[in-house]
Structure formats: structure tokens, C-alpha cells
Design an enzyme around this catalytic site. Structure first.
Site, short mmCIF file in Angstrom:
data_model
loop_
_atom_site.label_atom_id
_atom_site.label_comp_id
_atom_site.label_asym_id
_atom_site.label_seq_id
_atom_site.Cartn_x
_atom_site.Cartn_y
_atom_site.Cartn_z
N ARG A 295 0.82 -1.21 0.00
CA ARG A 295 0.00 0.00 0.00
C ARG A 295 0.85 1.26 0.00
O ARG A 295 1.89 1.31 0.64
CB ARG A 295 -0.88 0.03 1.26
CG ARG A 295 -1.86 -1.09 1.34
CD ARG A 295 -2.40 -1.26 2.75
NE ARG A 295 -3.24 -2.44 2.85
CZ ARG A 295 -4.55 -2.45 2.65
NH1 ARG A 295 -5.18 -1.33 2.37
NH2 ARG A 295 -5.23 -3.56 2.73
N HIS B 23 -7.40 43.41 -13.08
CA HIS B 23 -8.66 44.09 -12.76
C HIS B 23 -9.77 43.08 -12.48
O HIS B 23 -10.47 43.16 -11.47
CB HIS B 23 -9.04 45.00 -13.93
CG HIS B 23 -10.31 45.77 -13.67
ND1 HIS B 23 -11.54 45.31 -14.08
CD2 HIS B 23 -10.54 46.93 -13.02
CE1 HIS B 23 -12.47 46.17 -13.70
NE2 HIS B 23 -11.88 47.16 -13.06
N ARG C 137 -9.54 56.32 -0.70
CA ARG C 137 -8.38 56.64 -1.54
C ARG C 137 -8.82 57.56 -2.66
O ARG C 137 -9.80 57.28 -3.36
CB ARG C 137 -7.79 55.36 -2.12
CG ARG C 137 -6.62 55.67 -3.03
CD ARG C 137 -6.02 54.43 -3.60
NE ARG C 137 -6.84 53.86 -4.65
CZ ARG C 137 -6.55 52.71 -5.27
NH1 ARG C 137 -5.49 52.02 -4.92
NH2 ARG C 137 -7.32 52.27 -6.24
N GLU D 223 3.62 52.42 -2.57
CA GLU D 223 3.45 51.48 -3.68
C GLU D 223 4.67 51.45 -4.60
O GLU D 223 4.68 50.74 -5.61
CB GLU D 223 2.22 51.87 -4.52
CG GLU D 223 0.94 51.89 -3.71
CD GLU D 223 -0.26 52.31 -4.52
OE1 GLU D 223 -0.95 51.45 -5.06
OE2 GLU D 223 -0.49 53.54 -4.64
N GLY E 39 0.51 49.42 -0.66
CA GLY E 39 -0.23 48.92 -1.82
C GLY E 39 0.66 47.86 -2.45
O GLY E 39 1.44 48.14 -3.37
N ASN F 179 0.13 45.39 -4.34
CA ASN F 179 -0.04 44.99 -5.74
C ASN F 179 0.93 45.79 -6.60
O ASN F 179 1.71 45.25 -7.39
CB ASN F 179 -1.46 45.27 -6.24
CG ASN F 179 -2.51 44.57 -5.41
OD1 ASN F 179 -2.22 43.58 -4.77
ND2 ASN F 179 -3.73 45.09 -5.44
N ASP F 180 0.87 47.10 -6.42
CA ASP F 180 1.78 47.94 -7.22
C ASP F 180 3.22 47.82 -6.74
O ASP F 180 4.14 47.85 -7.55
CB ASP F 180 1.32 49.41 -7.16
CG ASP F 180 0.26 49.68 -8.22
OD1 ASP F 180 0.47 49.27 -9.37
OD2 ASP F 180 -0.77 50.27 -7.89
N CYS G 152 -3.08 47.17 2.04
CA CYS G 152 -4.39 46.99 1.41
C CYS G 152 -4.27 46.34 0.03
O CYS G 152 -5.23 46.32 -0.72
CB CYS G 152 -5.14 48.32 1.34
SG CYS G 152 -4.26 49.56 0.41
#
Ligand code: PEP
Ligand code: MG
Length: 928
Positions: free
Chosen positions: A137, A496, A658, A797, A818, A820-821, A883
Site C-alpha cells: 500500500r 482588474h 483613496r 506602492e 499597496g 499589488n503595485d 491593502c
């Protein structure tokens, strides 16, 4: 696993066994102590390590022996009846895959362990009189149900079978049945002969003998089946070994190889199981549920795995082996009936289950066999269960005083939290037609629309819609908001579509690069399948799978237990979770899901309403300041009402607004939209040609690094000033109504103190002026009070903003990263184009995780740490938050907690995950 689930796994495994090929993946070599890589379980033998003597935690045992082996060792310690076994450790898997053969010392120990097993059971492997039969097994550290292989009844061959069936005629059926199962499993797993071919032979004999169940086949039929099986293997140019030792070695190697079947690799990817863990092999003495009518095999959970209810849940089959439960030809009986049929074994089973659940302090899922009324437990493991059940069980264990609240929090996984919030696809055998990135969880079906207008039209006609685009832009927002789900062919996890989809709680699959979306001609195509507008598709946002047609879903489950469970997270965590919410609906949802404020209210979507967008366009296209100011004033009323609604939803919780951020470019009309150009030119009282020229002027080659963020506030001051005025007036109205408000105003994409102080100076002036205008005779005290309610801050950012963190901190009350940026600008990877190569990077292990999902702590994290240290030293009361999308990612949250962020903010649907992650991170810090 439920019967249906197991049946499906079995069917899937059959299909996939066909293509099963060992991909020669080289795994990193761990250190091997070959002398100790085989361990006995349930017996001891000189020269071989005894499993019971292995020192270490249960986790260590699982790492070394795999989950199955470790469970057997624990059961042997508890004196729960398990068939004796020996185990080849997980580290041998890597070694085998590299060498493609088993090292001599391992073969030697295997032989010794087998001799020990023979002596213990007083049977001989390969003997015609008292043959020892064994199973081989698989078992990884974490269970991978149905992903790897298992072979039963090894040790039989034609000669032994013939001999035993002659000697014990009343057992002849049993021996031939065991032999046919062995040929079938061995030839499929080791020799790669298609499972379906054996099934066809079996079916032929069932029909011929007019029986439904294999257990009703006659001895002569079973003999014929074995012969036909042998012929089938021979005709495939393969050899079924008659030598049991040869069978054993082949079987061990095949189980190690099954670590690298396509399905196992895929499963590991989905569940984040590391490639280098490897599987162990457990060689276990057979016990026979198919011996007679006093024998049985079954599966049982200590609590209901789908609802979590505290009652045994399981099923069993009389006179059967494990495969039969899965095959679904005979209907297993519910476990509670066993009391009547096999009362003694049933009462033993209940006792064993109780001990196991207490011992592991967790719901168990066990496999058992009853051989001639004697119970054996073959496997115990933590039950795999629905999110709902995991939540209920965590709650019950605290109520039953078996667990502390803090420990119970770890009993619900992040994936399960996601499942609690979104409808999920019911288990399906359908194949996805294409796959993308699982950007926002949940499952939905709907009619395909290739543009927002069509989406709106379908929605108006009460039809469920899925918006399919190459990628979305803010202009699509209305279409997105009426759609059940969003599918894009490009864009990554922070594109987006992904960010907005998650924010809206829409199921969303992005970056589906195999899908060619022809927006012009309203169709999409992949692998020769064309999807026309209006056709039905189904998205699974938790896996990224896209299906043709409509598949059934299961509803959301978020009740009282969930609410109470998540209150515990807040009692434990010190870092509050805020939400990214742009609309009153999102704000309401965020509060419901436990957000302690809004950490990011993006204002751009407020301008995409059909009426407002025209005004906005007129404003940015007009050439005179006066005209711009006039048009900005028209937008003011809209903005104010948006803000007021959001503040009202959030009651006394803080709201961080913002100022406008995206590239101006995104707001421009399309040049081929003649009607819109004409309307705009007329209303601006300029010729259409001049307007087109102006659009050209504003066009950008690289908008994400262009005319956006605070740069907009500097070049088009009317926009930010109007937004600040709307905020000041909203604040004033609310205070006058006697409401409490905590407002933060945030300036995006700052790169220098010059631009930040320039904007702060101007905007603070506007704020003061607006307050004075709101009430021409304000009492100074009230004005001061209002002023003190507002905090001014900026987003960090850009790498430069991190580097000058101290200077920035002196100018503001708070900063919010920020990420993401910041990830985009630090790594130099466009967040919208990342999916073109990040999957390859992940595949080649050049990235451990997608840096847009999980913070790149080594690079971006270093910048953040520097900025936090420097800025806190410069401004002791500075508030620090995040954020970007990483604010909802558990691993990143642990980092933010470690460097003592004041808060994290994420889209509303990720708030519960973030609350749980913040609590778990807190625990981890405390336990350090
Ligand atoms: C960010 O960059 O992390 C951020 C939150 O802003 P946006 O995603 O709107 O650019
Ligand atoms: Mg940003």
C-alpha cells in the site's frame, strides 16, 4: 470519503491508470540511513527497526512512515487489532525515483522483515500449504486519496491457488477470487494493462452466469476468468510473475513510481503538497473480508463528514474486499446495521473508534476488515470532511472540553473558510474544457456574454450571465456586477478582473491563456470547441476549471456556528482586519463578515455609471480650468451621496477613502465609438476632430507607470479637490446628525515628499474651506473636533517611497502598503501581463509562489521592513497597514503580523480568512 466520492475516485483512477507513466522527475536527495529505512509494525524481528521503538512525535512518524504507517504504529501501541506489517520509509521513494532500482541493503531488510512476518504469523510467503498473502500500500505524509496505488493478495500464483482449492474445496471460490483480484490489480498497476479490459471479462461472466455480484460467481467461472486474465496479460506482451518474491519487489517499485503519476502530481499542485515528500510503502499481511459471510469490509467516520454531526457514519459489505465497496456493484449497508449482522465485531469497532478519536483528539476516518467475525483496523487518519463539518467539529471539540479555542482555530483550513462562503460545484466526473487561474472562489453557471452591454441585456431578461473577456477594465464594471462569474483569457491574480471579481464576491477565473476570446465576433474557442454568445458554461473559481454546460452547485453555508467561531479569532488576534470595499453593498458585507473598518475604498468605480462617466469624460477632455471646475462640481453631488451611504453602512467604524488612482487613459472613450465622440464634442462645444486630437494626447503607452495616482491629483487638481470637498461635506452632515465618523483620506502612488506635501497642503486647505462653507458660522470648537476626526495618509506602492519612508512618515498620520503595485514595481513585472510567464516560473520552481498572491518576503518584504522601521522611528504614532491583495493571504499576513502592522485590509469575502490567519499568526508569535 463518501461512497459517491470513492466511486468517483475509483473510476477516475481507472481511467488515469491508462496513461499512467512515470515521469523521470529528479527530486532533491535527503539523507538516507538505509539500515533503518524498513520498520516492522505489530511484530519485531532482529536486524529490522521496530516501528514502536521509533522515537519522535506523531508528525515525525508521519514524515517517516507516511500517514498510513504512522497510524498503524499508533494503533499497535494502543493494542488495537491491526494486521502486522512492515514499512519502507518515504525517503526511499526519492532514492528509488533517482536510481530507478532499490538499493541492496533495502532489499536485504525487506527480506528480513518478510521472514519476521512469516514467523510471527506461522505462514510462508510462496508456500502451497500455509501461504502468507500480503498487500502493498502507498501512503504519503498527508493522505492523497486515490492518487497512488495499492495491490492486494500478493503471494498467490496459479499453482498455490490450484493446490489450495483442491485441498479445501469449500474455500475454492475464495482462493480463485483472490487470485483473479491479484492478476487484475498487479497487471494494471505494475504492467499498465488497461483496467477496463479486465472489467469486460468480468462483466461477460457475470452476464453469462446471470449474477450481479462477483461474490455470486461460481468456482468454475472464477477459474475461467483467471485463465482469461492470464491470456489478456500475455497478449499484451507482458508477464504476470508467478514467483511471489518477484511480485513483491515489482509491487514495491510500482507504488514508489505512483508518486509521479500525472494525477498525483496534479493533486499535489492543487493541495500544495511538496514534491520531495515521497510516498512510503506499507507491506501488510492480508486479512480477508471476502472469506465467508461472517466476514466484511468497510469504512467508517467517527462523526458525519458532511454535516459534522456527532454520530458514526459509514458503510460495509459482507463477504467482500475493499475494491468492492468502491466498485459500486453491490450496495453497501449503513454501519448501524452491523450490530445485527456481526454484533461482536460491531461492538469492538465502536470501542476502537472511541479510543482512536480520543487518542488523536480528532475525528477519524478508518478502514476495517472483519475476517470470520474478527475485527482488524487497516487504516486510521484524520477525516477528510466538508468545510461545514470541520467547523462543527472544531466547535464541538471545544464544547466537549477536548480542545482550547486557540487550538480549535487550526482545525478549519483556509480553503474550508472559502468553501463556507461560496457555493461550490458538486462532485462531477465532467472534464473541464479549459483551465485558468482560480482568482475568486465559488462556482456558478451562466450564459456567456462577451461585452458588458450583452451581460446587462441577459441579466435584464432574468438570465444568469458569465462575462467572458480578454481582460476587463473599469468600463466593464456594470457588466461584471450583474454577472454570476467572470472569465478572462489574460491577466493575473491581481488583474482588474481578479481584484474586482473578488471584491464583488464573484466567481472568477482569469488568465485562461488557452482560450481565444474573439470579442469582435462574439465567440471564444479552445481545443477546437467554440463557445458562442448565449451558450451555457460553468466556472469553478476555486480550481480555475471551466466546463461547457451547466453543472449543479451546493449552496453557501454561513451560520451561527461560523459567526461564533470567527469571534474567537478576534479574541486571539491583536491585528485587526479591515476590508477593501467600494460600494455600500460591499461595506455591508464587510461588516457582516467581521471587518473592523474599511482599509481601502477605491473611488474609481464610482465614476463608471453611464451618466457619470460622460461628465467625467467631459471634465478630463475639456481644455479650460473653469469648465473643468464646473464639471467637477456636477460630480460632487454623486460623490457625496456615495460616501454618505458607505459611512452609514460602516456606522462608527473607520473608513479610508483613496483619492482617484487609475490611469486617466482608462476613462477615455474609444475612438471608434463615433456616437459618444459626437455627444462629448457637442457638449464641450468643440469640433469632433479636436476632441479626437485631445484623446490622442491623453493616450498612454504604459498607463500603469504613467498618468495615474497622485500624478492625476497634480495635473487635474479639480478631481482630488472635488473628492475632498465631498468627504468634508459628508463628514459635516453626519456629525450634524449626531453620528460618529472616523475618516481617513489616502493619496495613492506617491514617489516623493515634494508631491506629497504639495498635495497635502492643497487638499487640507480645501478640506478646511469646505467645512467653513458647509456652515458659514462654525464654532471654532466644532471645527477642531471635525478636523481631529480626519487622518491623512498615503499609499506606499513604489520602491522609492519605501526608501524615503522616514521622510514620508513625518508628513502623515498613516501609511498603507499597496503591495499589488509595490510587487509590480519592485519585480518589474506588469501585474496585468504576469500570467504569460508566471505559471512557467512556478512550474520550473523558479518562484515558490505567485508573488502577486503571496508576498515576496525576500525582496518586497525587505523593502517593507525597512520602510516600517524607518517610518516608525520618524513618527511614533504612525499607523501602518496593507491593502494590496496580500492582505487576504495567510502566509503574507503572518509576515505583516511579525513586523507588527496595525492592520491588514482585503476584499470582503477574504475577511474571514484574514481574521483566522491573523489569529493563527498571533498564536505562532506567542509560541515562539
Ligand atoms: C495596490 O497597489 O496594492 C493597491 C491596493 O492599489 P490598486 O490595486 O488599486 O492599484
Ligand atoms: Mg495600487
Amino acid at each position: 470519503m463518501s461512497k459517491a466520492g470513492r466511486k468517483m475516485t475509483a473510476q477516475k483512477s481507472r481511467k488515469q491508470n491508462l496513461n499512467q507513466q512515470m515521469t523521470a522527475r529528479v527530486l532533491p536527495l535527503r539523507s538516507h540511513n538505509l539500515q533503518e529505512s524498513v520498520a516492522t509494525i505489530g511484530y519485531q524481528y532482529p536486524g529490522v527497526t521496530s516501528g514502536i521503538s521509533i522515537q519522535g512525535t506523531y508528525d515525525y512518524l508521519k514524515e517517516r512512515l507516511g500517514g498510513k504507517g504512522a497510524g498503524l504504529v499508533e494503533m499497535a501501541k494502543l493494542k488495537i487489532p491491526v494486521p502486522p506489517a512492515f514499512n519502507l520509509s518515504t525517503s526511499l521513494c526519492q532514492l528509488y525515483l533517482q536510481r530507478q532500482n532499490l538499493p541492496e541493503p533495502v532489499i536485504k531488510q525487506t527480506r528480513l522483515a518478510l521472514i519476521g512476518l512469516e514467523k510471527f504469523l506461522k505462514k510462508r510467503f510462496g508456500s502451497t500449504e500455509h501461504p502468507l498473502l500480503i498487500s502493498v500500500r502507498s501512503g504519503a505524509r498527508i493522505s492523497m486519496p486515490g492518487m497512488m496505488d495499492t495491490i492486494l493478495n500478493l503471494g498467490l500464483n496459479r499453482e498455490i491457488t490450484q493446490h489450495l482449492s483442491k485441498r479445501f474445496p469449500d474455500r475454492a471460490r475464495f482462493w480463485w477470487d483472490c487470485y483473479r483480484r491479484l492478476i487484475q490489480m498487479f497487471s494494471n498497476v505494475v504492467l499498465q494493462v488497461e483496467h477496463a479490459q479486465f472489467e469486460r471479462i468480468l462483466q461477460h461472466w457475470r452476464t453469462k452466469e446471470k449474477v450481479k455480484a462477483d461474490s455470486d460467481l461460481s468456482v468454475s467461472a472464477l477459474q475461467m476468468i483467471c485463465k482469461e486474465y492470464e491470456n489478456l496479460v500475455e497478449n499484451a506482451d507482458k508477464k504476470f510473475p508467478q514467483d511471489p518474491w518477484e511480485q513483491l519487489l515489482h509491487a514495491i517499485e510500482a507504488v514508489f513510481r505512483s508518486w509521479n503519476t500525472e494525477r498525483a502530481i496534479h493533486y499535489r499542485k492543487l493541495t500544495n503538497i511538496p514534491e520531495d515528500w515521497g510516498t512510503s510503502v506499507t507491506v501488510q499481511a492480508m486479512v480477508f473480508g471476502n472469506l465467508n459471510d461472517k466476514s466484511a469490509t468497510g469504512v467508517v467516520f467517527t462523526r458525519d463528514p458532511s454535516t459534522g454531526e456527532r454520530k458514526l457514519y459509514g458503510e460495509y459489505l459482507i463477504n467482500a474486499q475493499g475494491e468492492d465497496v468502491v466498485a459500486g456493484i453491490r450496495t453497501p449497508r449503513p454501519i448501524h446495521q452491523m450490530k445485527k449482522e456481526l454484533p461482536e465485531a460491531a461492538s469492538e469497532l465502536v470501542k476502537a473508534l472511541d479510543r482512536l478519536e480520543k487518542h488523536f483528539n480528532e475525528v477519524q476516518d478508518i478502514e476495517f476488515t472483519i475476517e470470520n467475525e474478527r475485527l482488524f483496523i487497516l487504516q486510521t487518519r484524520t477525516a477528510k470532511r466538508s468545510a461545514q463539518a470541520a467547523l462543527q467539529n472544531a466547535f464541538q471539540f471545544v464544547q466537549e472540553k477536548r480542545l482550547k479555542k486557540e487550538a480549535a482555530l487550526e482545525r478549519v483550513s483556509y480553503d474550508q473558510v472559502k468553501q463556507l462562503l461560496h457555493p461550490t460545484l458538486k462532485a462531477t466526473s465532467e472534464k473541464p474544457f479549459v483551465r485558468g487561474l482560480p482568482a475568486s472562489p465559488g462556482a456558478c453557471s451562466g450564459r456567456v456574454a462577451f461585452d458588458p452591454e450583452t451581460a446587462l441585456a441577459f441579466a435584464r431578461a432574468q438570465q444568469k450571465v458569465i462575462l467572458v473577456r480578454q481582460e476587463t477594465s473599469p468600463e466593464d464594471i456594470m457588466g461584471m456586477s450583474v454577472s454570476e462569474g467572470i472569465l478572462t483569457s489574460t491577466g493575473g491574480m491581481t488583474s482588474h478582473a481578479a481584484v474586482v471579481g473578488r471584491g464583488m464576491g464573484k466567481t472568477c477565473v482569469v488568465g485562461c491563456s488557452e482560450l481565444h476570446v474573439d470579442e469582435q465576433n462574439h465567440r471564444a474557442e479552445a481545443f477546437g470547441i467554440t463557445i458562442e454568445e448565449g451558450s451555457l458554461i460553468t466556472l469553478n473559481g476555486s480550481t480555475g476549471d471551466v466546463y461547457v454546460g451547466e453543472l449543479p452547485t451546493e449552496p453557501v453555508t454561513w451560520g451561527d456556528t461560523a459567526r461564533k467561531f470567527f469571534q474567537w479569532t478576534d479574541e486571539v488576534a491583536s491585528m485587526p482586519v479591515l476590508a477593501n470595499a467600494d460600494t455600500p453593498d460591499q461595506a455591508r458585507l464587510a461588516r457582516e463578515l467581521g471587518a473592523q473598518g474599511i482599509g481601502l475604498c477605491r473611488t474609481e468605480h464610482m465614476f463608471f455609471d453611464k451618466e457619470r462617466i460622460r461628465n467625467f469624460r467631459r471634465m478630463i477632455l475639456s481644455e479650460s480650468v473653469e469648465q473643468r471646475e464646473e464639471l467637477a462640481a456636477e460630480l460632487l453631488a454623486y460623490q457625496k451621496s456615495d460616501f454618505l451611504q458607505i459611512f452609514r453602512e460602516m456606522k462608527d467604524l473607520s473608513v479610508c477613502v483613496r483619492l482617484l488612482d487609475p490611469p486617466l487613459h482608462e476613462f477615455l472613450p474609444k475612438l471608434d465609438d463615433q456616437d459618444e465622440i459626437k455627444v462629448l464634442a457637442d457638449s464641450l462645444r468643440i469640433p469632433a476632430g479636436r476632441l479626437v486630437q485631445r484623446i490622442h494626447q491623453l493616450h498612454e503607452v504604459n498607463p500603469m507607470l504613467g498618468h495615474r495616482g497622485c500624478r492625476l491629483g497634480i495635473t487635474f487638481p479639480e478631481i482630488y479637490e472635488m473628492q475632498v470637498q465631498a468627504l468634508a461635506e459628508s463628514l459635516f452632515d453626519l456629525i450634524r446628525e449626531g453620528k460618529k465618523v472616523a475618516l481617513k483620506i489616502m493619496i495613492p502612488l506617491v514617489m516623493s515628499t515634494e508631491e506629497l506635501s504639495y498635495l497635502l497642503r492643497r487638499l487640507k486647505n480645501v478640506f478646511e474651506r469646505s467645512l467653513s462653507n458647509a456652515d458659514p458660522t462654525p464654532e471654532a470648537q466644532q471645527l477642531r473636533k471635525l478636523r481631529s476626526l480626519v487622518k491623512w495618509g498615503t499609499m506606499i506602492e513604489l520602491p522609492r517611497a519605501c526608501v524615503i519612508g522616514a521622510e514620508i512618515a513625518r508628513l502623515v498620520d498613516f501609511i498603507s502598503f499597496g503591495t499589488n503595485d509595490l510587487t509590480q514595481t519592485t519585480l518589474g513585472i506588469s501585474r496585468d501581463d504576469a500570467t504569460k510567464f508566471i505559471p512557467t516560473y512556478l512550474d520550473k520552481q523558479l518562484f515558490r509562489k505567485d508573488p502577486f498572491e503571496t508576498l515576496d518576503v525576500q525582496g518586497v518584504g525587505k523593502l517593507i521592513e525597512w520602510a516600517v522601521r524607518e517610518s516608525r522611528a520618524a513618527n511614533a504614532t504612525l499607523e501602518v497597514g496593507i491593502c494590496g491583495e496580500h492582505g487576504g493571504d495567510p502566509e503574507s499576513i503572518e509576515f505583516f503580523r511579525r513586523i507588527q502592522f496595525n492592520n491588514v485590509s482585503c476584499s470582503p469575502f477574504r475577511v474571514p480568512i484574514a481574521r483566522l490567519a491573523a489569529a493563527c499568526a498571533e498564536q505562532k508569535q506567542k509560541n515562539k
